[in-house]
Design a protein around this motif. Structure first.
Motif, PDB file in Angstrom:
ATOM      1  N   CYS A 257       0.748  -1.180  -0.070  1.00  0.00           N
ATOM      2  CA  CYS A 257      -0.008  -0.302   0.211  1.00  0.00           C
ATOM      3  C   CYS A 257       0.822   1.087  -0.078  1.00  0.00           C
ATOM      4  O   CYS A 257       2.106   1.185   0.286  1.00  0.00           O
ATOM      5  CB  CYS A 257      -0.926  -0.064   1.123  1.00  0.00           C
ATOM      6  N   VAL A 290       1.443  -0.259  -5.185  1.00  0.00           N
ATOM      7  CA  VAL A 290       0.940   1.153  -5.757  1.00  0.00           C
ATOM      8  C   VAL A 290       1.571   2.164  -6.199  1.00  0.00           C
ATOM      9  O   VAL A 290       2.698   2.352  -5.651  1.00  0.00           O
ATOM     10  CB  VAL A 290       0.082   1.660  -4.436  1.00  0.00           C
ATOM     11  N   ASP A 390      -3.806   1.544  -7.592  1.00  0.00           N
ATOM     12  CA  ASP A 390      -4.440   1.883  -6.295  1.00  0.00           C
ATOM     13  C   ASP A 390      -4.586   0.637  -5.765  1.00  0.00           C
ATOM     14  O   ASP A 390      -4.433  -0.508  -6.168  1.00  0.00           O
ATOM     15  CB  ASP A 390      -5.451   2.828  -6.153  1.00  0.00           C
TER      16      ASP A 390
END
Ligand code: NAD
Length: 512
Positions: A257, A290, A390
């Motif tokens: 992330c 990401v 994302d």
């Protein structure tokens, strides 16, 4: 360089296989392939030995496991040497995966089996409890067959065997033909620990022996290996109407992330991809990072991967590929990726400086989801990293697979990690961790989709080596059942009134 070579034998003789080290090519001896008659004899001996073992208390069974721990500690170097010779892994990996985990399994199950398998009083619902009481007893199944792969050649035989034994079963272990001597250590260990004869036997051989074991009249198969063989085992078990647990392959995703600690994530990626030379069922096989942190993450991974030392002696970080068949799969996947536009950032070839079966620790970028490296199990030291828009795209990609063994998510926001974990279709998920999958005996370990059926470990895993048998006792000595006959219209009408009275109104809630 062949690691397993058929030896010429005369008609009527058992087949034999010659085994060699993947790291050095050094011959390691020959094994006989146990045939159907050998397997039948082993099942017979196991059947004879099992009832007396099942009659022992958990404490008495645990005593044998504790002696096995002492033996394993005393003889750890000897055991590790056998595993290293056959598998070419690093000493540290053998110590952690095989010896440490072996002691842990023996210790955990000897302590907790009694609590998990002791008879359970069941509070029957509604009116039932006025007339009956019940207990669930966890009865041993009888004789359990354990079929193993080569990547954890000792522990993947030992761990299910310990659980099956603690549950009161006899066990027949069939190690992989690539690592037969490591598998045979399970029998050596229990022999040294004083386990009564016949209760744990090792049958060396290849697929012929495994298939014979499934057909031999055992009461359960605990199988760990590839999807392809697992399917055959499941079909054979279905024909025999015996239960099986299938621990199969994986294509584990890692999600990085935007808020991840990138140093830790890079370390996790390296361990996930290169531990056991990538020949680890829960190894990280693909990374989705990401976009906003992708460059920094890749830079860290590449820098660290380039420093890994490969070898077979002295101090090294990454070992050998266990046999040529696996090396061919790895080469095929990397070749396919490069043809479709991937970029090699580190490695990408056999190690030219080493003679055995060595593939360099490899990092690939610019990968896409149509490449084999992102879809099929590679089971080698290759880390493909894909940049995604994302976390939602990462999640969709992670689930875009026929596998579902394990997954890991890297984020500083553990709540967000939990939320993503809940949406990943995988047997287990790590948040900022990729090690605790098989390693925690108290949690069930099993795959979803094509990665498996059932679980080993956890309460459900241990209980899968038993039949859960409810035993009911009538509180009135059977008086009610004695009045079953004759049937009559009057009795039927009475029963209809009772049904309406009990379930048409508010009483039904109390009764359920
Ligand atoms: P494999 O399926 O080729 O062999 C596994 C075992 O099955 C061997 O002992 C083999 O001799 C035996 N076998 C072969 N044919 C058989 C048949 N027809 N009937 C019964 N037994 C038969 O697997 P492998 O190459 O040894 O191991 C690697 C695979 O194992 C990888 O896919 C890996 O992901 C998987 N694995 C899974 C886990 C897990 O817990 N999910 C753990 C370790 C390895």
């Amino acid at each position: 360089m062949a690691i397993v070579t058929p030896v010429e034998t005369r008609p009527g003789e058992r087949r034999r296989l010659a085994i060699a080290s993947p790291a050095t090519g050094e011959p390691l001896g020959e094994i006989e392939v146990a045939n159907a008659a050998d397997v039948a004899a082993a099942v017979e001996a196991a059947r004879k030995a099992q009832p007396a073992w099942a009659g022992l208390s958990f404490r008495e069974r645990a005593r044998v496991m504790k002696r096995a721990i002492s033996t394993l500690i005393e003889r750890q170097d000897e055991f590790v040497d056998v595993v290293l010779a056959e598998s070419g892994k690093t000493r540290g990996e053998a110590l952690a995966m095989e010896i440490f985990a072996g002691c842990d399994a023996l210790s955990y199950w000897s302590k907790h089996a009694e609590r998990i398998l002791r008879p359970e009083k069941v509070r029957l619902h509604g009116m039932l409890r006025l007339a009956k009481k019940a207990r669930i007893h966890y009865r041993p199944l009888g004789v359990v067959g354990v079929i193993c792969p080569w990547n954890g050649p000792f522990i993947l035989g030992l761990n299910p065997a310990v659980q099956a034994l603690m549950a009161g079963n006899a066990v027949l272990v069939k190690p992989s033909e690539v690592t037969p001597r490591s598998g045979a250590l399970v029998a050596e260990l229990f022999e040294a620990a004083g386990l009564p004869e016949g209760l744990l036997q090792v049958l060396t051989g290849d697929g012929e022996t495994g298939a014979a074991l499934v057909e031999a009249g055992v009461d359960k198969i605990s199988f760990t290996g590839s999807v392809e063989t697992g399917r055959k085992v499941a079909e054979a078990c279905a024909r025999k109407l015996i239960p099986c647990t299938l621990e199969l392959g994986g294509k584990d995703p890692m999600i990085v992330c935007a808020d991840a600690d990138l140093d830790n994530a890079a370390g996790g990626a390296l361990a996930g991809a290169f531990m056991n030379t990538g020949q680890y069922c829960c190894g990280t096989e693909r990374v989705y990072v990401v976009d906003e942190v992708a460059d920094a993450f890749v830079e860290k991974v590449v820098a660290r991967a380039a420093e890994l030392r490969q070898g077979s002696s002295g101090e090294f970080d990454v070992g050998a590929i266990v046999w040529p068949r696996q090396l061919e799969i790895i080469e095929d996947h990397v070749r396919d990726a490069l043809e479709r536009g991937a970029t090699v950032r580190v490695g990408g070839r056999r190690n030219p400086d080493l003679e055995g079966l060595f593939y360099e620790p490899t990092v690939l970028t610019d990968v896409t989801h149509d490449m084999k490296i992102m879809r099929d199990e590679t089971f080698g030291p290759v880390l493909p990293i894909m940049r995604v828009r994302d976390e939602e795209e990462a999640l969709a990609r992670a689930n875009d697979t026929s596998y579902g063994l394990a997954a890991n998510v890297w984020t500083r926001d553990v709540g967000r990690g939990q939320e993503l974990a809940g949406r990943i279709v995988a047997g287990s998920v790590g948040i900022n961790d990729m090690t605790m999958t098989y390693g925690a005996p108290e949690t069930p370990f099993g795959g979803r989709k094509e990665s498996g059926v059932g679980a080993v470990n956890g309460e459900s895993g241990l209980r899968s080596f038993c039949h859960a048998q409810p035993v009911f006792v009538d509180r009135f000595g059977g008086k009610q059942t004695a009045g079953t006959y004759p049937h009559s219209v009057k009795k039927d009408e009475g029963l209809k009134r009772v049904i309406r009275f009990l379930w048409a109104g508010p009483l039904s809630r109390w009764l359920s």
